[in-house]
Design a protein around this motif. Structure first.
Motif, PDB file in Angstrom:
ATOM      1  N   VAL A  79      -8.349   4.551   7.521  1.00  0.00           N
ATOM      2  CA  VAL A  79      -8.781   3.161   7.456  1.00  0.00           C
ATOM      3  C   VAL A  79      -7.732   2.236   8.066  1.00  0.00           C
ATOM      4  CG1 VAL A  79      -9.424   1.284   5.887  1.00  0.00           C
ATOM      5  CG2 VAL A  79     -10.201   3.617   5.426  1.00  0.00           C
ATOM      6  N   LEU A  80      -6.454   2.661   8.028  1.00  0.00           N
ATOM      7  CA  LEU A  80      -5.381   1.793   8.512  1.00  0.00           C
ATOM      8  C   LEU A  80      -5.540   1.413   9.982  1.00  0.00           C
ATOM      9  CD1 LEU A  80      -2.271   3.262   6.665  1.00  0.00           C
ATOM     10  CD2 LEU A  80      -3.581   1.210   6.129  1.00  0.00           C
ATOM     11  N   LEU A 134      -8.035  -1.235  10.158  1.00  0.00           N
ATOM     12  CA  LEU A 134      -7.505  -2.538   9.739  1.00  0.00           C
ATOM     13  C   LEU A 134      -6.709  -3.199  10.865  1.00  0.00           C
ATOM     14  CD1 LEU A 134      -6.353  -1.918   6.048  1.00  0.00           C
ATOM     15  CD2 LEU A 134      -8.242  -3.354   6.828  1.00  0.00           C
ATOM     16  N   TYR A 158      -8.860  -2.651   0.611  1.00  0.00           N
ATOM     17  CA  TYR A 158      -8.188  -1.361   0.825  1.00  0.00           C
ATOM     18  C   TYR A 158      -7.155  -1.095  -0.268  1.00  0.00           C
ATOM     19  CZ  TYR A 158      -5.193   2.233   2.805  1.00  0.00           C
ATOM     20  OH  TYR A 158      -4.462   3.388   2.969  1.00  0.00           O
ATOM     21  N   TYR A 159      -6.377  -2.108  -0.598  1.00  0.00           N
ATOM     22  CA  TYR A 159      -5.341  -1.930  -1.622  1.00  0.00           C
ATOM     23  C   TYR A 159      -5.963  -1.583  -2.973  1.00  0.00           C
ATOM     24  CZ  TYR A 159      -1.342  -2.924  -4.634  1.00  0.00           C
ATOM     25  OH  TYR A 159      -0.347  -2.819  -5.563  1.00  0.00           O
ATOM     26  N   SER A 176      -7.174   7.568   2.294  1.00  0.00           N
ATOM     27  CA  SER A 176      -8.018   7.077   3.386  1.00  0.00           C
ATOM     28  C   SER A 176      -7.179   6.424   4.482  1.00  0.00           C
ATOM     29  CB  SER A 176      -9.059   6.077   2.860  1.00  0.00           C
ATOM     30  OG  SER A 176      -9.887   6.666   1.898  1.00  0.00           O
ATOM     31  N   ALA A 200     -10.202  -7.838   3.681  1.00  0.00           N
ATOM     32  CA  ALA A 200     -10.226  -6.417   4.027  1.00  0.00           C
ATOM     33  C   ALA A 200      -8.992  -5.707   3.482  1.00  0.00           C
ATOM     34  CB  ALA A 200     -10.312  -6.244   5.544  1.00  0.00           C
ATOM     35  N   CYS A 201      -7.820  -6.332   3.596  1.00  0.00           N
ATOM     36  CA  CYS A 201      -6.594  -5.729   3.073  1.00  0.00           C
ATOM     37  C   CYS A 201      -6.650  -5.589   1.554  1.00  0.00           C
ATOM     38  CB  CYS A 201      -5.387  -6.580   3.475  1.00  0.00           C
ATOM     39  SG  CYS A 201      -4.969  -6.493   5.227  1.00  0.00           S
ATOM     40  N   SER A 259       0.825  -1.210   0.000  1.00  0.00           N
ATOM     41  CA  SER A 259       0.000   0.000   0.000  1.00  0.00           C
ATOM     42  C   SER A 259       0.854   1.253   0.000  1.00  0.00           C
ATOM     43  CB  SER A 259      -0.933  -0.002   1.218  1.00  0.00           C
ATOM     44  OG  SER A 259      -1.821  -1.100   1.181  1.00  0.00           O
TER      45      SER A 259
END
Length: 428
Positions: free
Chosen positions: A47-48, A51, A78-79, A44, A74-75, A29
């Motif tokens: 969001v980390l 996570l 996000y990516y 964003s 989920a990862c 990321s």
């Protein structure tokens, strides 16, 4: 004992898998963010932490298989959601930029000309110093257009000139930059001609130019970009006229984005934070507007606010200039992205705290935003209007005498008490 060792090794192995997976996606990321020059608000990053919390929940609560699966998905989401910077070539594309005599529009015309676009630079005076500088510094491709966005005849003439140059290829983009601020003061004090001028230039002018040039824009399946303002997203004390016009143009752009989707035209609005541009006007213009304000004030209103309060308004423009950034490159970069990115954003917020302030306004209680606005926006709240100042002096006297914070003027109505409490908030 052997069972406990096996359980310990299993948990350690599961933890190592979570750490490895988290480290892998974090590295990927960050690489994608740096490679594509993704800004904080677009990445964003908030969001980390979510996570990380999800990772802890999956590890501590869920079984190994389902937990790792949920965290992995989920990862991946996000990516995949991180934007990719894929730009279209500038060659063969034309753009109309309004308000190029000075300030941001002037700098943007130069910037886009260097990028290789055919720039139609709209100016109020083709023979003015700003126009002469564009002729001198830009390539021969840049075309100066006489364009007052509030003048129907000039808008029509500009359309004929531009359509004659672009012919069947159409116009790739319009950048609505022309705008006025005029004066900063309490909404009650601003003359009606300030409200009308702001709406005429900042909103009606945008609508008028958009409607006129839309056939060329649809033909090219291009971009409609508007330089709005942070004041169009959240209230700023003293900006009643300007903010109302920018809020109107912001909503206009939002609706046009929906209306033009079927035509393949992408619409973006840029909401800069505080930058040093000519929209603040010169000292002479500020003095003229201050005189305009005084001439339009009713005597009773002038008396209630007081001359010393009105005098503080003259310093607001200088305060705003002092606290503004002279580096306008974030705005230029966002405008360039909105014009040539394969997937432009619908909203850009260049500038310090420019993305955070609207977020606070939308997501927090109103008193939180009001307190925040009081701290960050330069204002004239170090002094109260004359009629409220008398109350304030009495209030401090009562506190010294131990009568407490609950004391208000005898016979004061509920409305008066509310206004007095509000005044105490802003002066404190």
């Amino acid at each position: 004992m052997a069972g406990e060792d096996a359980l310990y090794l299993g948990l350690a192995g599961e933890g190592a898998l979570y750490l490895g997976l988290g480290a892998l996606f974090s590295g990927l990321s960050l690489h994608k963010i740096r490679k594509n020059e993704v800004k904080v608000q677009d990445a964003s990053l908030c969001v980390l932490p979510a996570l990380l919390l999800l990772e802890a929940f999956c590890y501590l609560v869920l079984p190994a298989g389902p937990g790792l699966s949920v965290f992995f998905v989920a990862c991946v989401f996000y990516y995949m959601a991180l934007p990719v910077r894929r730009m279209l070539p500038a060659a063969g594309k034309s753009v109309l930029v309004t308000g190029c005599d000075s300030g941001l529009g002037h700098a943007l015309a130069k910037h886009l000309d260097k990028q290789g676009l055919l720039v139609f630079a709209g100016v109020l005076n083709r023979n003015g110093p700003g126009a002469e500088e564009l002729r001198r510094d830009c390539s021969p491709n840049l075309c100066l257009i006489q364009l007052d966005v509030t003048n129907c005849e000039e808008v029509a003439a500009a359309y004929c000139e531009v359509s004659g140059r672009v012919k069947d290829t159409g116009l790739w983009a319009i950048v609505h930059n022309a705008g006025v601020l005029l004066y900063v003061a309490d909404g009650e004090l601003l003359p009606m001609n300030v409200y009308k001028k702001c709406m005429e230039v900042n909103f009606i002018g945008v609508v008028q130019v958009t409607k006129m040039f839309m056939p060329l824009l649809r033909k090219a399946k291009g971009r409609l970009v508007t330089i709005s303002s942070m004041a169009g997203l959240n209230p700023i004390p003293g900006f009643a006229a300007y903010a109302a016009s920018k809020a109107a143009v912001t909503m206009f752009c939002a609706v046009m984005r929906q209306d033009l989707f079927k035509w393949g035209v992408k619409v973006s609005s840029i909401h800069p934070g505080s930058f040093k541009t000519n929209i603040f006007g010169s000292r002479d213009l500020c003095s003229i507007q201050a005189q305009n304000l005084l001439e339009n004030l009713k005597p009773d209103v002038r008396d209630e606010y007081g001359e010393d309060y009105l005098d503080t308004l003259k310093d607001l423009h200088q305060k705003m200039l002092t606290s503004s950034s002279s580096d306008i490159s974030p705005v230029l970069e966002d405008a360039h992205h909105a014009l040539l990115a394969q997937r432009p954003y619908s909203t850009y917020t260049p500038g310090r705290l420019a993305y955070l302030i609207p977020l606070i306004f939308r997501c927090s209680p109103i008193w939180v935003y009001d307190t925040f606005a009081k701290l960050i926006f330069p204002g004239h709240h170090t002094i109260l209007p004359r009629s409220l100042r008398t109350f304030h002096d009495n209030y401090k006297t009562d506190l010294k005498r131990g009568r407490g914070k609950g004391h208000f003027r005898t016979g004061a109505s509920q409305t008066q008490r509310t206004s007095e409490k509000t005044a105490m908030f802003w002066i404190s």
